[in-house]
Design a protein around this motif. Structure first.
Motif, PDB file in Angstrom:
ATOM      1  N   ASP A 233       9.345  25.215  33.638  1.00 53.67           N
ATOM      2  CA  ASP A 233       8.349  24.575  32.625  1.00 53.67           C
ATOM      3  C   ASP A 233       7.510  25.792  32.107  1.00 53.67           C
ATOM      4  O   ASP A 233       6.863  26.439  32.980  1.00 53.67           O
ATOM      5  CB  ASP A 233       7.528  23.365  33.359  1.00 53.67           C
ATOM      6  CG  ASP A 233       8.140  22.188  33.239  1.00 53.67           C
ATOM      7  OD1 ASP A 233       9.015  22.024  32.195  1.00 53.67           O
ATOM      8  OD2 ASP A 233       8.283  21.325  34.212  1.00 53.67           O
ATOM      9  N   MET A 234       7.076  25.453  30.908  1.00 46.51           N
ATOM     10  CA  MET A 234       6.010  26.544  30.514  1.00 46.51           C
ATOM     11  C   MET A 234       4.652  26.264  31.018  1.00 46.51           C
ATOM     12  O   MET A 234       3.867  27.137  31.266  1.00 46.51           O
ATOM     13  CB  MET A 234       6.105  26.451  28.861  1.00 46.51           C
ATOM     14  CG  MET A 234       7.161  27.302  28.390  1.00 46.51           C
ATOM     15  SD  MET A 234       6.718  27.786  26.683  1.00 46.51           S
ATOM     16  CE  MET A 234       6.537  25.890  26.105  1.00 46.51           C
ATOM     17  N   ILE A 235       4.340  25.117  31.543  1.00 46.59           N
ATOM     18  CA  ILE A 235       3.133  24.677  32.110  1.00 46.59           C
ATOM     19  C   ILE A 235       3.340  23.697  33.097  1.00 46.59           C
ATOM     20  O   ILE A 235       3.942  22.806  33.103  1.00 46.59           O
ATOM     21  CB  ILE A 235       1.968  24.033  30.903  1.00 46.59           C
ATOM     22  CG1 ILE A 235       0.704  23.770  31.511  1.00 46.59           C
ATOM     23  CG2 ILE A 235       2.714  22.824  30.356  1.00 46.59           C
ATOM     24  CD1 ILE A 235      -0.453  23.653  30.471  1.00 46.59           C
ATOM     25  N   THR A 236       2.451  23.869  34.377  1.00 51.53           N
ATOM     26  CA  THR A 236       2.603  23.121  35.625  1.00 51.53           C
ATOM     27  C   THR A 236       1.059  23.170  35.890  1.00 51.53           C
ATOM     28  O   THR A 236       0.215  23.489  35.376  1.00 51.53           O
ATOM     29  CB  THR A 236       3.457  23.871  36.666  1.00 51.53           C
ATOM     30  OG1 THR A 236       2.812  25.193  36.955  1.00 51.53           O
ATOM     31  CG2 THR A 236       4.920  24.196  36.354  1.00 51.53           C
ATOM     32  N   ALA A 237       1.028  22.185  36.912  1.00 47.12           N
ATOM     33  CA  ALA A 237      -0.338  22.046  37.507  1.00 47.12           C
ATOM     34  C   ALA A 237      -1.212  23.327  37.835  1.00 47.12           C
ATOM     35  O   ALA A 237      -2.488  23.362  37.560  1.00 47.12           O
ATOM     36  CB  ALA A 237      -0.377  20.925  38.476  1.00 47.12           C
ATOM     37  N   ASP A 238      -0.411  24.506  38.387  1.00 55.30           N
ATOM     38  CA  ASP A 238      -1.022  25.453  38.656  1.00 55.30           C
ATOM     39  C   ASP A 238      -1.621  26.207  37.444  1.00 55.30           C
ATOM     40  O   ASP A 238      -2.594  27.063  37.704  1.00 55.30           O
ATOM     41  CB  ASP A 238       0.074  26.167  39.194  1.00 55.30           C
ATOM     42  CG  ASP A 238       0.221  25.975  40.824  1.00 55.30           C
ATOM     43  OD1 ASP A 238      -0.347  24.967  41.359  1.00 55.30           O
ATOM     44  OD2 ASP A 238       1.562  26.070  41.199  1.00 55.30           O
ATOM     45  N   LEU A 239      -1.078  25.877  36.252  1.00 59.26           N
ATOM     46  CA  LEU A 239      -1.820  26.595  35.119  1.00 59.26           C
ATOM     47  C   LEU A 239      -2.788  25.749  34.313  1.00 59.26           C
ATOM     48  O   LEU A 239      -2.980  25.961  33.208  1.00 59.26           O
ATOM     49  CB  LEU A 239      -0.310  26.916  34.083  1.00 59.26           C
ATOM     50  CG  LEU A 239       0.473  27.696  34.876  1.00 59.26           C
ATOM     51  CD1 LEU A 239       1.703  27.827  33.801  1.00 59.26           C
ATOM     52  CD2 LEU A 239      -0.034  29.294  34.870  1.00 59.26           C
ATOM     53  N   VAL A 240      -3.108  24.902  35.088  1.00 57.57           N
ATOM     54  CA  VAL A 240      -4.236  23.517  34.588  1.00 57.57           C
ATOM     55  C   VAL A 240      -5.570  24.103  35.368  1.00 57.57           C
ATOM     56  O   VAL A 240      -5.688  23.951  36.459  1.00 57.57           O
ATOM     57  CB  VAL A 240      -3.915  22.527  34.601  1.00 57.57           C
ATOM     58  CG1 VAL A 240      -5.045  21.438  33.965  1.00 57.57           C
ATOM     59  CG2 VAL A 240      -2.638  22.165  33.765  1.00 57.57           C
ATOM     60  N   ASP A 241      -6.618  24.307  34.330  1.00 57.59           N
ATOM     61  CA  ASP A 241      -8.011  24.366  35.062  1.00 57.59           C
ATOM     62  C   ASP A 241      -8.855  23.308  34.393  1.00 57.59           C
ATOM     63  O   ASP A 241      -9.280  23.526  33.138  1.00 57.59           O
ATOM     64  CB  ASP A 241      -8.627  25.802  34.866  1.00 57.59           C
ATOM     65  CG  ASP A 241     -10.030  25.977  35.734  1.00 57.59           C
ATOM     66  OD1 ASP A 241     -10.317  24.671  35.719  1.00 57.59           O
ATOM     67  OD2 ASP A 241     -10.462  27.077  35.539  1.00 57.59           O
TER      68      ASP A 241
ATOM     69  N   ALA B 197      -0.984  27.982  29.374  1.00 60.18           N
ATOM     70  CA  ALA B 197      -2.324  27.625  30.327  1.00 60.18           C
ATOM     71  C   ALA B 197      -3.282  26.956  29.519  1.00 60.18           C
ATOM     72  O   ALA B 197      -3.547  27.144  28.778  1.00 60.18           O
ATOM     73  CB  ALA B 197      -2.804  29.010  31.064  1.00 60.18           C
ATOM     74  N   PHE B 198      -3.831  25.881  30.545  1.00 61.38           N
ATOM     75  CA  PHE B 198      -4.810  24.971  29.629  1.00 61.38           C
ATOM     76  C   PHE B 198      -6.160  24.984  30.463  1.00 61.38           C
ATOM     77  O   PHE B 198      -6.252  24.725  31.759  1.00 61.38           O
ATOM     78  CB  PHE B 198      -4.150  23.526  29.475  1.00 61.38           C
ATOM     79  CG  PHE B 198      -5.275  22.579  29.290  1.00 61.38           C
ATOM     80  CD1 PHE B 198      -5.890  22.719  28.091  1.00 61.38           C
ATOM     81  CD2 PHE B 198      -5.497  21.557  29.982  1.00 61.38           C
ATOM     82  CE1 PHE B 198      -6.680  21.402  27.718  1.00 61.38           C
ATOM     83  CE2 PHE B 198      -6.627  20.508  29.768  1.00 61.38           C
ATOM     84  CZ  PHE B 198      -7.065  20.561  28.478  1.00 61.38           C
ATOM     85  N   GLY B 199      -7.168  24.860  29.716  1.00 58.93           N
ATOM     86  CA  GLY B 199      -8.558  25.057  30.459  1.00 58.93           C
ATOM     87  C   GLY B 199      -9.367  23.967  29.635  1.00 58.93           C
ATOM     88  O   GLY B 199      -9.551  24.037  28.475  1.00 58.93           O
TER      89      GLY B 199
END
Length: 757
Positions: free
Chosen positions: A3-11, A77-79
């Motif tokens: 996956d391009m985004i997972t929980a680790d890449l969310v702030d 990554a999402f913030g």
């Protein structure tokens, strides 16, 4: 494929207060997962992309993104910021930040997935869900387009199971709470984000996955990675999408028996990852609201599927929302056209649709060839003087990379092999791997070949700016002839203008339909090259060559006061518009003098003065923000840190943010410092063979110590003037710096203003 985004890449509690800090915080998460191999290198690529155009969007969204060799696989990554972060959007700070990282050689499937996210960001329900979600895993699932109840399983499941072809619910169906957040959640969306979301109005008719001119494309619905082919109406979009596309247009058109107004559009941006697809989605959504059918061709990094010729033929109007040239633009000739930058397609799609409908109603269909790459940046009714400047700048912009590459290679050759390296035999005949002189000769000879392209490229792309691709052949031919007859730089200018004019004249001639197919590849190149060649060889070549020789002799004769005055004038020009037309005239004048194997001493002094003066404005702004930081905003102080590097690298544009914010104080101060530096450089007799490089080519400069003193003097003058003028400035009574919340409340008014592309 992971996956391009997972929980680790969310702030969800992003604490950064600047866009640079936000990018770093999110990039560190990418690096921790092994998605980014060189953090600093990747952040430099992000900053370079940000410098091209701000990545903030209306509605509280920031999308810093880039393609980088330091990225191992496409990653998101999402913030979410509570205070809001300024990404340059018209309506204020962003509270939703998406950092998009694509490998330099990303495959089409990955880039298609990235484009799908860009489309989802145009869906108000999707962004509202992200503002209310309270779990990183759920946020990652929303962005992936998965149902919220599958979020935990998705984090555990193998990658192949998560990226199958089966459709997944759009973000609106993630969960009741996500799809319909409470009013408290919306209002609390950090930094006024809820108010911005509400200001965007209700979502477009139909479910997130339907509608528009793209099957399944409207509203960003469907799983990440869907890439339907463009077509009219809702064909293939499913019943809901079809209903949205057939009822509204008919009603708006005044009757079911009257077909809806049809628009074809092309969107593109320099990176081709985000803005390209956001503009497409925004135009399609606006089309549904206006009862207009819109079909968009996205010319992005993932390639593009050309619109069906039948679709173009049936269209009533055309919208180009682009920051790079539209490919095969001639397909759209003969239709009412609106031509703008890509951010206009995102921020004011309704105005563009209204404008193209108005042109169609007035019968303003183009009958000649499509607008050229330079004309697309202009305004209606602009004079020939403005167009001439743009044509010349088109040629200069394409020539400058050849100047930089060739000049630096030649300078390095001289640095390694001495000033007799130009007498070395060809490396084809003599090259010894262990001899420094052989490597020096190799660099010098490669640089000489690059320099040989300067005048042909200048002429070719002046003609290209005037007449598009048909102008390239006669332009290059005329430029090569200018070299042959020793007409030099002036000859190249004349050849380019003549070539473009000849092609434009040929294109206005009415010809039989049967001959139109061979015009671009046979008739136009043949006739235009013959005419340009005749004029250059027989008519104007000799006078131009004489003028070029006279100018060279005049420069070689400059000494004493005359040379110092010329240095001051060039310094003023370099600092007047910081990379604009006047700056480019001075720079081109200097590079033309050294664009030969054996430039004169005067030409090298001019090049040294021009580069020194061009370094002054950003270095001075950096110094001013350091010694008197309280006179500048937080954003300006951050820009000041970057200006150290930009100024040292001879990138005058590093001072543009300061000049744009306070032109009456910054520009005169910069010009004063530039004039001092240019005059001192000429007075000290500093010379330079390299056309670029800043302090990194100091070893190649004649009298380097005095040269650095000249730069330091100009920097000090500009810094002192800026600090003094800003100190004397008195703020108007009752004014204050607006806070983020105030900016957010002004969103609706700001959205009405055009955005510079």
């Amino acid at each position: 494929m992971s996956d391009m985004i997972t929980a680790d890449l969310v702030d969800l509690d992003l604490s950064a207060d600047t866009k640079e800090a936000a990018a770093r915080a999110l990039a560190e998460r990418m690096a921790a997962k092994g998605r980014v191999t060189d953090l600093e290198g990747f952040l430099a690529d992000v900053a370079a992309r940000e410098a091209q155009m701000p990545t903030g969007l209306d509605g509280g969204i920031g999308i810093p993104h880039c393609r980088s060799a330091h990225v191992t696989e496409p990653t998101l990554a999402f913030g979410r910021s509570a205070a809001g972060i300024d990404f340059g959007a018209p309506d204020g700070p962003a509270d939703l930040v998406f950092l998009i990282a694509a490998p330099a050689g990303a495959d089409d499937a990955h880039l298609t997935i990235l484009s799908s996210l860009a489309r989802q960001l145009m869906n108000a329900e999707f962004t509202a869900a992200l503002r209310s979600v309270d779990d990183p895993g759920r946020a990652a699932a929303l962005i992936r387009g998965e149902a919220a109840e599958d979020a935990e399983a998705s984090e555990e499941a193998p990658a192949a199971e998560r990226t199958g072809a089966a459709p997944a619910p759009g973000p609106a169906s993630a969960s009741p709470s996500a799809a319909a957040p409470s009013s408290e959640d919306s209002a609390a969306g950090a930094g006024g984000a809820g108010r911005r979301a509400a200001a965007r109005g209700p979502p477009p008719p139909g479910p997130p996955g339907g509608g528009g001119g793209r099957a399944g494309g409207g509203g960003g619905g469907g799983p990440l990675g869907s890439s339907p082919a463009p077509r009219w109406g809702g064909a293939g979009a499913g019943p809901a999408g079809a209903a949205a596309d057939t009822t509204a247009p008919a009603a708006a058109s005044g009757g079911a028996d009257r077909p809806p107004f049809r628009i074809v559009a092309v969107t593109s941006c320099p990176t081709g990852i985000a803005h390209t697809y956001m503009a497409a989605e925004s135009l399609e959504n606006a089309g549904r609201e206006a009862g207009v059918e819109v079909v968009v061709e996205t010319q992005g990094s993932a390639g593009f599927t050309r619109l069906d010729p039948a679709v173009i033929a049936a269209a009533d109007g055309v919208i180009f929302a682009h920051d790079v040239p539209v490919r095969d633009k001639e397909r759209f000739a003969g239709k009412p056209t609106v031509d703008v930058g890509v951010k206009a397609g995102i921020n004011r799609p309704g105005e563009l649709i209204t404008e193209v409908r108005g042109k169609a109603a007035r019968g303003e269909a183009t009958t000649a060839a499509a607008p050229t790459p330079v004309e697309r940046a202009g305004e209606a009714g602009e004079g020939y003087g403005t167009k001439l400047r743009k044509w010349l700048m088109s040629g200069v912009s394409y020539m400058v990379p050849f100047v930089a590459a060739g000049g630096l290679l030649i300078a390095l050759g001289f640095a390694l092999g001495g000033y007799k390296i130009n007498k070395a035999p060809s490396v084809m005949d003599h090259f010894v791997w262990t001899q420094t002189d052989s490597w020096a000769a190799l660099l010098f000879q490669i640089g000489g070949v690059a320099f040989a392209f300067l005048v042909p490229v200048l002429a070719g792309y002046i003609a290209y700016g005037m007449a598009d691709r048909p102008g390239l052949v006669p332009g290059f031919v005329g430029g090569s002839i200018a070299l042959t007859i020793n007409a030099g730089f002036l000859g190249g200018l004349a050849a380019g203008l003549i070539a473009g004019g000849v092609v434009m004249a040929i294109q206005k001639v009415r010809i039989p339909q049967a001959l139109r197919g061979i015009m671009p590849v046979v008739v136009i190149p043949l006739i235009s090259s013959a005419v340009v060649g005749f004029l250059m060889f027989v008519v104007i070549g000799k006078p131009i060559a004489s003028a070029q020789k006279g100018m060279t002799d005049w420069l070689n004769g400059l000494t004493g006061t005359n040379a110092i005055l010329l240095g001051a004038l060039l310094g003023l020009m370099m600092c007047f518009d910081l990379g604009g037309p006047v700056n480019k005239v001075a720079y081109t004048f200097a590079t033309a003098g050294i664009a030969v194997s054996n430039p004169s001493d005067s030409a090298m002094k001019i090049m040294a003065a021009v580069m020194a003066a061009g370094m002054v404005p950003p270095l001075a702004m950096a110094l001013a923000t350091t010694v008197r930081g309280r006179l500048f905003t937080q954003t300006e102080r951050e820009n000041g840190k970057a200006a150290w590097v930009l100024g040292a690298s001879f990138i005058s544009e590093g001072a543009i943010p300061f000049a744009a914010a306070d032109p009456l104080r910054v520009i005169p101060s910069a010009m004063a410092g530039g004039a001092v530096t240019g005059a001192l450089s000429m007075a000290f007799g500093a010379t330079l063979r390299a056309p670029h490089g800043g302090i990194f080519v100091v070893p190649l400069i004649g009298n380097p110590f005095l040269y650095l003193i000249a730069i330091a003097a100009g920097v000090c003058v500009t810094t002192a003037l800026v600090v003094a003028l800003k100190t004397l400035r008195k703020a108007a009574p009752g004014t204050a710096v607006p806070e983020a919340g105030a900016n957010a409340q002004m969103a609706s008014a700001d959205r009405k203003q055009p955005v510079a592309a």
